[in-house]
Each structure stands twice: as C-alpha cells, then as structure tokens.
Design an enzyme around this catalytic site. Structure first.
Site, PDB file in Angstrom:
ATOM      1  N   ASN A   1      -5.896  -2.290  10.653  1.00  0.00           N
ATOM      2  CA  ASN A   1      -6.371  -2.850   9.490  1.00  0.00           C
ATOM      3  C   ASN A   1      -5.064  -4.511   8.895  1.00  0.00           C
ATOM      4  O   ASN A   1      -4.273  -4.254   8.962  1.00  0.00           O
ATOM      5  CB  ASN A   1      -6.179  -2.747   7.651  1.00  0.00           C
ATOM      6  CG  ASN A   1      -6.735  -2.914   7.526  1.00  0.00           C
ATOM      7  OD1 ASN A   1      -6.847  -4.209   6.737  1.00  0.00           O
ATOM      8  ND2 ASN A   1      -6.556  -2.442   5.675  1.00  0.00           N
TER       9      ASN A   1
ATOM     10  N   LYS B   1      -5.550  -7.082   7.006  1.00  0.00           N
ATOM     11  CA  LYS B   1      -5.274  -7.442   6.106  1.00  0.00           C
ATOM     12  C   LYS B   1      -5.746  -8.678   5.911  1.00  0.00           C
ATOM     13  O   LYS B   1      -5.762  -9.560   6.459  1.00  0.00           O
ATOM     14  CB  LYS B   1      -3.920  -6.657   5.340  1.00  0.00           C
ATOM     15  CG  LYS B   1      -4.067  -4.882   4.754  1.00  0.00           C
ATOM     16  CD  LYS B   1      -3.051  -4.722   4.401  1.00  0.00           C
ATOM     17  CE  LYS B   1      -2.461  -3.068   4.512  1.00  0.00           C
ATOM     18  NZ  LYS B   1      -2.442  -2.352   3.598  1.00  0.00           N
TER      19      LYS B   1
ATOM     20  N   HIS C   1     -11.052   0.421  -0.012  1.00  0.00           N
ATOM     21  CA  HIS C   1      -8.899   0.101   0.310  1.00  0.00           C
ATOM     22  C   HIS C   1      -8.069  -0.080  -1.482  1.00  0.00           C
ATOM     23  O   HIS C   1      -8.790  -0.326  -1.673  1.00  0.00           O
ATOM     24  CB  HIS C   1      -8.890  -0.944   1.418  1.00  0.00           C
ATOM     25  CG  HIS C   1      -7.269  -0.181   1.501  1.00  0.00           C
ATOM     26  ND1 HIS C   1      -6.200  -1.469   1.023  1.00  0.00           N
ATOM     27  CD2 HIS C   1      -7.060  -0.315   2.772  1.00  0.00           C
ATOM     28  CE1 HIS C   1      -5.043  -0.884   2.287  1.00  0.00           C
ATOM     29  NE2 HIS C   1      -5.465  -0.696   2.933  1.00  0.00           N
TER      30      HIS C   1
ATOM     31  N   GLU D   1      -5.697  -1.172  -2.081  1.00  0.00           N
ATOM     32  CA  GLU D   1      -5.255  -2.741  -2.454  1.00  0.00           C
ATOM     33  C   GLU D   1      -6.464  -2.944  -3.168  1.00  0.00           C
ATOM     34  O   GLU D   1      -6.221  -4.823  -4.180  1.00  0.00           O
ATOM     35  CB  GLU D   1      -4.628  -3.726  -1.065  1.00  0.00           C
ATOM     36  CG  GLU D   1      -3.462  -3.462  -0.939  1.00  0.00           C
ATOM     37  CD  GLU D   1      -3.004  -3.608   0.573  1.00  0.00           C
ATOM     38  OE1 GLU D   1      -3.602  -3.660   1.655  1.00  0.00           O
ATOM     39  OE2 GLU D   1      -2.354  -2.753   1.172  1.00  0.00           O
TER      40      GLU D   1
ATOM     41  N   GLU E   1      -5.207   7.413   2.154  1.00  0.00           N
ATOM     42  CA  GLU E   1      -4.209   6.601   2.262  1.00  0.00           C
ATOM     43  C   GLU E   1      -2.893   6.730   0.706  1.00  0.00           C
ATOM     44  O   GLU E   1      -3.899   6.366  -0.134  1.00  0.00           O
ATOM     45  CB  GLU E   1      -4.588   4.970   2.534  1.00  0.00           C
ATOM     46  CG  GLU E   1      -5.117   4.890   3.723  1.00  0.00           C
ATOM     47  CD  GLU E   1      -5.400   3.367   3.668  1.00  0.00           C
ATOM     48  OE1 GLU E   1      -5.113   3.301   4.915  1.00  0.00           O
ATOM     49  OE2 GLU E   1      -6.117   2.330   3.384  1.00  0.00           O
TER      50      GLU E   1
ATOM     51  N   GLY F   1       2.488   0.415   3.164  1.00  0.00           N
ATOM     52  CA  GLY F   1       3.604  -0.742   3.338  1.00  0.00           C
ATOM     53  C   GLY F   1       5.088  -0.434   2.810  1.00  0.00           C
ATOM     54  O   GLY F   1       5.975  -1.187   2.035  1.00  0.00           O
TER      55      GLY F   1
ATOM     56  N   SER G   1       2.568   3.677   6.491  1.00  0.00           N
ATOM     57  CA  SER G   1       3.724   3.654   7.045  1.00  0.00           C
ATOM     58  C   SER G   1       3.344   4.554   8.292  1.00  0.00           C
ATOM     59  O   SER G   1       4.379   5.211   9.064  1.00  0.00           O
ATOM     60  CB  SER G   1       4.171   3.999   6.105  1.00  0.00           C
ATOM     61  OG  SER G   1       4.466   3.086   5.466  1.00  0.00           O
TER      62      SER G   1
HETATM   63  P1  13P Z   1       0.627   0.223   6.737  1.00  0.00           P
HETATM   64  O1  13P Z   1       0.846   0.795   7.692  1.00  0.00           O
HETATM   65  O2  13P Z   1       0.757  -1.205   6.504  1.00  0.00           O
HETATM   66  O3  13P Z   1       1.126   1.156   5.911  1.00  0.00           O
HETATM   67  O4  13P Z   1      -0.222  -0.171   5.347  1.00  0.00           O
HETATM   68  C1  13P Z   1      -1.563   1.024   5.424  1.00  0.00           C
HETATM   69  C2  13P Z   1      -2.829   0.517   5.353  1.00  0.00           C
HETATM   70  O5  13P Z   1      -3.345   0.545   3.980  1.00  0.00           O
HETATM   71  C3  13P Z   1      -3.521   0.857   6.404  1.00  0.00           C
HETATM   72  O6  13P Z   1      -5.151   0.213   5.491  1.00  0.00           O
END
Ligand code: 13P
Length: 247
Positions: A9, A11, A93, A95, A163, A169, A209
């Site tokens: 992803n 983002k 997701h 976010e 997740e 992140g 992560s």
């Molecule tokens: P990170 O791997 O940067 O923690 O993000 C995970 C994520 O949100 C994948 O959709």
C-alpha cells in the site's frame, strides 16, 4: 495452507520519477512463484504503473466510490478502476476510517459494490491503542468484520487485513503471538458467523510496521496468510524480501 498474499500500500506517496524507479526495482526482483503479489499506487499513478509493471504483480486501488459513477465530484468509480486494470481495492483502511471518517456501513456498501463488479476487496480491520488497552480488541475487530459480512453476498474475492492502528506507521509491529491471536479469532468468527469453508479459505493478512527484518517470524504463524505493507513497500528489494517470506 492458503496461498500467501502480499500487498504493497503506497498510500499518498510518490512522484512520476520515484514510481518509475520503484516499478523498475519490482520488475527486476525475484519473487517466489506461489504468492499473490499486489501493489496499490495512488490513483493518479495507476495507469503509469499498469503500463510499466510486469503482469506478475496485480494492481489495487486504495479506495473506490460506493456505487456507479456519475455526478460525484472528486470520486473514482469501480468501473473506472476496472477500466485501467485494477483487480483489487483496499477498503476500510484505518486512515480512511479514522482520518477521513468513513463508517462501517459506508465501507460495507463499498465492498458489496466492488465485488458486484468483480473487483476483489482487501477488507481492513483493526483496533486503536486505547481499545486494545481496554481489552476491546476482539469487539472492535468483530464489529468491523460484521459490517463487511452483513453487506457482502460472498467471501470468494475478499482478503481480510488485520491492521492494528497502533502498529501502522509507528515502527511498533505486533508480536507474532499478538497477531496470531487476532488472526485465529477472526477465522473463528468467520467460522461461526459465515461458514467453515469461508473461514478456512479466506486469506487473513497482517499489516502494521511489517519490514524485511520482522516478516519471517510473522509469516510462520499458522493463521497469517500474508501481509499488507505500507512504508516498506516503497522500497522494491525490501518488499521482495517480504513477498519471499512465504513459508
Ligand atoms: P506501515 O507498514 O507503514 O506501518 O503501514 C501499514 C499499512 O497501513 C498498510 O495498509
């Protein structure tokens, strides 16, 4: 064992130049054959990626409109995503839930619509830190899962991504046991509330992560069928290491 599934992803990251480089690194990477590999670029770069990337890797969108396209300024329809070659869409997701404010019902409707157009859904669930600390991890995950289950007619084209929000992140990856515990509970929930067949056949992947150093231990867990990778998916060789952590 279910076929391993690893999604990258990206983002809201990248430029035409950085994405050209990333795609070239992915094209040159040696990827284990028995893994489904998917990358999810920002909308505006999907066409560029589709044109340059090897067919070995499928493309996912990071979001989609809840129904048929039309007068919805700023949105992107599932039909359009299909038209430019997307096979998947990430929905729910954290976010989008917690930064943009999408709710369970809206996300469920989006999932049903994408599936009705034969686009696969990477269905994300996960608890926040305060919810975990309050002992509500399963409650939160099951409620989010139920909203998907209530909305979709079939689980054939769905991958569930667990997740935990506190791991996204932050560099604070869930331990293999913490992840396994939730994945097993999700599979059990599917068994009780959908069917035994769906429970065993649905890929449950972990995100938060994940990197080249911690993927192997996570991949050994019985109910971890792959990963959804954020930051580390922006580096081609490291993403390949994660894909190749399949056991
Ligand atoms: P990170 O791997 O940067 O923690 O993000 C995970 C994520 O949100 C994948 O959709």
């Amino acid at each position: 064992n279910n076929k391993f599934f690893v999604g990258g992803n990206w983002k809201c990251n990248g430029t035409k130049d950085s994405i050209t480089k990333l795609v070239s690194d992915l094209n040159n990477a040696k990827l284990e054959a028995d893994v489904d590999v998917v990358v999810s670029p920002p909308f505006v770069y999907i066409d560029q990626v589709k044109n340059l990337l090897t067919d070995r890797i499928e493309i996912s969108a990071q979001n989609s409109w809840v129904g048929k396209g039309g007068a919805f300024t700023g949105e992107i329809s599932v039909e359009q995503l299909k038209d430019i070659g997307c096979k998947w869409v990430i929905l729910g997701h954290s976010e989008r839930r917690h930064v943009i404010g999408e709710d369970d019902q809206f996300i469920g409707k989006k999932a049903a619509y994408a599936l009705s157009e034969s686009v696969g859904v990477i269905a994300c669930i996960g608890e926040k830190l305060e919810e975990r600390e309050a002992g509500k991890t399963f409650d939160v995950c099951f409620k989010q899962l139920k909203a998907f289950a209530d909305a979709v007619p079939s689980w054939e084209n769905i991958v569930v991504a667990y997740e935990p929000v506190w791991a996204i992140g932050t560099g604070k990856v869930a331990t293999p046991l913490q992840a396994q515990e939730v994945h097993a509970a999700v599979r059990d929930w599917l068994k009780t509330n959908v069917s035994a067949d769906v429970a065993s056949a649905t890929r449950i992947i972990y995100g938060g992560s994940v990197n080249g150093g911690n993927c192997a231990e996570l991949a050994k867990q019985e109910d971890i069928d792959g990963f959804l990778v954020g930051g580390a998916s922006l580096k081609g060789p490291e993403f390949a290491t994660i894909v190749n952590s399949v056991t």
